[in-house]
Design a protein around this motif. Structure first.
Motif, short mmCIF file in Angstrom:
data_model
loop_
_atom_site.label_atom_id
_atom_site.label_comp_id
_atom_site.label_asym_id
_atom_site.label_seq_id
_atom_site.Cartn_x
_atom_site.Cartn_y
_atom_site.Cartn_z
N GLY A 100 0.82 -1.21 0.00
CA GLY A 100 0.00 0.00 0.00
C GLY A 100 0.85 1.26 0.00
N LYS A 101 0.19 2.39 -0.14
CA LYS A 101 0.90 3.66 -0.24
C LYS A 101 1.48 4.09 1.10
N ARG A 102 2.56 4.86 1.01
CA ARG A 102 3.16 5.43 2.22
C ARG A 102 2.24 6.47 2.85
N LYS A 103 2.43 6.72 4.13
CA LYS A 103 1.66 7.73 4.84
C LYS A 103 2.11 9.13 4.40
N ASN A 104 1.18 10.05 4.42
CA ASN A 104 1.48 11.45 4.10
C ASN A 104 2.23 11.58 2.77
N LEU A 105 1.71 10.88 1.78
CA LEU A 105 2.41 10.75 0.50
C LEU A 105 2.58 12.09 -0.20
#
Length: 475
Positions: free
Chosen positions: A209-214
């Motif tokens: 999944g995507k990184r946080k605070n992308l």
């Protein structure tokens, strides 16, 4: 010069060194395996090169993790290779899709002629191919950067090398492999190394999944361009051994492959810089130039021993142009693969494999005195279709099997593929390592403490005249 040694199935290890001189069979060919060993030594430099490249591209708070991971990957992959990896990829009794465990634990892998060259001891061949596997696994883990948990990534590396790399290497380079006998032309690893790693890194990023605070400004900004440059130069240098040794002999073909490697990398730099300068109104990018070099290296890998120098220049230039124009491919797919492994290795590898079919020349392949291969430039248009079959098969297999493997690991209790949100926010270095990163964070903490009114005079005395805040700092 003596006749080339012949493999004897009754003495699969090459003979008992207590009774015979196992080196005698290679008299007159010492130069050949010395050259391949040297190529193996410089291929090893690609591994820390990738570690430095990844570390420089990441944000500072996760840079140490990527350096550490490069050493751990080569350690884990070496164990996998001597455990059963080599046997699964290169055993002489392999099937069209996977090898057997005939050489489990490197049984009988010693002084006998290797499966791919009669004048190369098998232990030398095994070592050289080990480094290919280690480099590939190191490329793959780039898909998890800044959010992948360290221990699960190492377990994934062992499993991935077993169920993805070894089968694909068997298909492509084992004389019993189905792509080898198709034949699909792959001189040094466009399929097993680049296409497989690119699609697998994409699968890794998808599952995590995507990184946080992308959308923070710091995302996507390399923290250290110098490390990116240094890592790229080590990779470039190591690639001379990667491609130059893949002829498995010190022939004119091997020398041409090394020349083609440098040519394609240079043209890759020019291609990427050209695109960057057009996009940014004449401004340049060091990171872009480095990416262009890697795109050129990836593109020439399957073709290095099949094309002339000028066609190698075309391949490097075209591959880098394609990769540079696909700068936003991750956004299009809505997958956070921020290290651009898929763009450079996956897409670059597919472009290189296709162009190999177009430009492969029989006269170049024959420079080693043995290989026969034709491409579109010789009027063999069917070779392009065979190259596309390789691209489709390796792409689909690598992506699907990697996804299955990752989901299996994800569902195992205690096997947390992704770090906790808190660890991701503070960075992998602080969350997973002892306090070795004594850089800006520690200095900043000291400055903040010493800037308080109660401590300012003491801080100045202890630091040899250092002051903080709006005052000048003297060191």
């Amino acid at each position: 010069m003596a006749d080339a040694p012949v493999y004897n199935a009754s003495a699969p290890s090459g003979g008992n060194p207590l009774k015979i001189d196992v080196n005698a069979q290679y008299v007159g060919y010492e130069w050949n395996y010395t050259y391949i060993m040297f190529c193996g030594f410089i291929v090893w430099l690609i591994i820390p090169g990738i570690g430095l490249l990844y570390s420089g591209l990441a944000r500072r708070k996760s840079a140490l993790a990527l350096l550490f991971q490069s050493l751990m990957i080569v350690a884990v992959t070496t164990f996998q290779w001597i455990f059963w990896g080599y046997s699964l990829a290169y055993s002489r009794d392999a099937g069209p899709f996977i090898g057997t465990l005939k050489n489990f634990g490197l049984k009988d892998v010693m002084a006998a002629p290797s499966p791919s060259s009669a004048v190369l001891p098998e232990i030398v061949f095994c070592f050289y191919q080990l480094l290919f596997c280690a480099c590939t696994v190191m490329i793959v883990v780039g898909g998890a950067f800044e959010r992948g948990n360290m221990l699960p990534s190492l377990i994934f590396s062992f499993c991935w090398a077993t169920v993805v790399y070894c089968p694909v290497a068997c298909w492509t380079w084992n004389s019993n492999g189905w792509l080898y006998n198709l034949p699909a032309l792959d001189f040094a690893g466009g399929g097993p190394v680049h296409i497989a790693s690119g699609w697998s890194a994409l699968a890794y990023a998808l599952v995590l999944g995507k990184r946080k605070n992308l959308h923070e400004p710091s995302h996507g900004k390399p923290h250290n361009t110098t490390l990116v440059f240094l890592g790229t130069t080590l990779i470039w240098f190591g690639w001379f051994g990667f491609n130059g040794g893949s002829a498995l002999n010190a022939s004119v073909r091997a020398m041409l492959a090394a020349f083609n490697t440098n040519t394609a990398a240079c043209m890759g730099v020019l291609g990427w810089v050209l695109v960057d300068s057009i996009k940014h109104q004449g401004k340049f990018s060091v990171v872009g130039a480095c990416e262009g070099a890697i795109a050129g290296l990836v593109g020439i890998t399957p073709a290095a021993g099949f094309v002339s120098v000028w066609l190698a220049a075309c391949i490097g230039f075209l591959t880098s142009i394609v990769c540079a124009l696909l700068q936003d491919v991750n956004n299009w797919m809505r997958i956070d693969e921020g290290m651009d492994v898929f763009k450079l290795h996956g897409i670059g590898g597919m472009v290189g494999a296709f162009l190999t079919g177009v430009f492969a020349s029989q006269s170049v392949a024959a420079l080693d005195g043995a290989t026969e291969a034709t491409g579109g430039i010789d009027g063999n248009g069917m070779q392009v279709g065979k190259q596309l079959a390789e691209v489709c098969a390796i792409s689909a297999y690598s992506f699907i099997v990697s996804c299955i493997l990752l989901y299996i690991l994800k569902w195992i209790p205690g096997m947390q593929l992704r770090v906790h949100e808190e660890a991701e926010i503070i960075g992998l270095d602080r969350a997973q390592f002892v306090d070795e990163q004594i850089g800006e964070r520690v200095v900043l903490d000291d400055l903040l403490v010493s800037s308080s009114p109660a401590n300012s005079s003491m801080a100045n005395r202890n630091s040899g005249g250092m002051s903080v805040g709006s005052k000048e700092i003297k060191m």
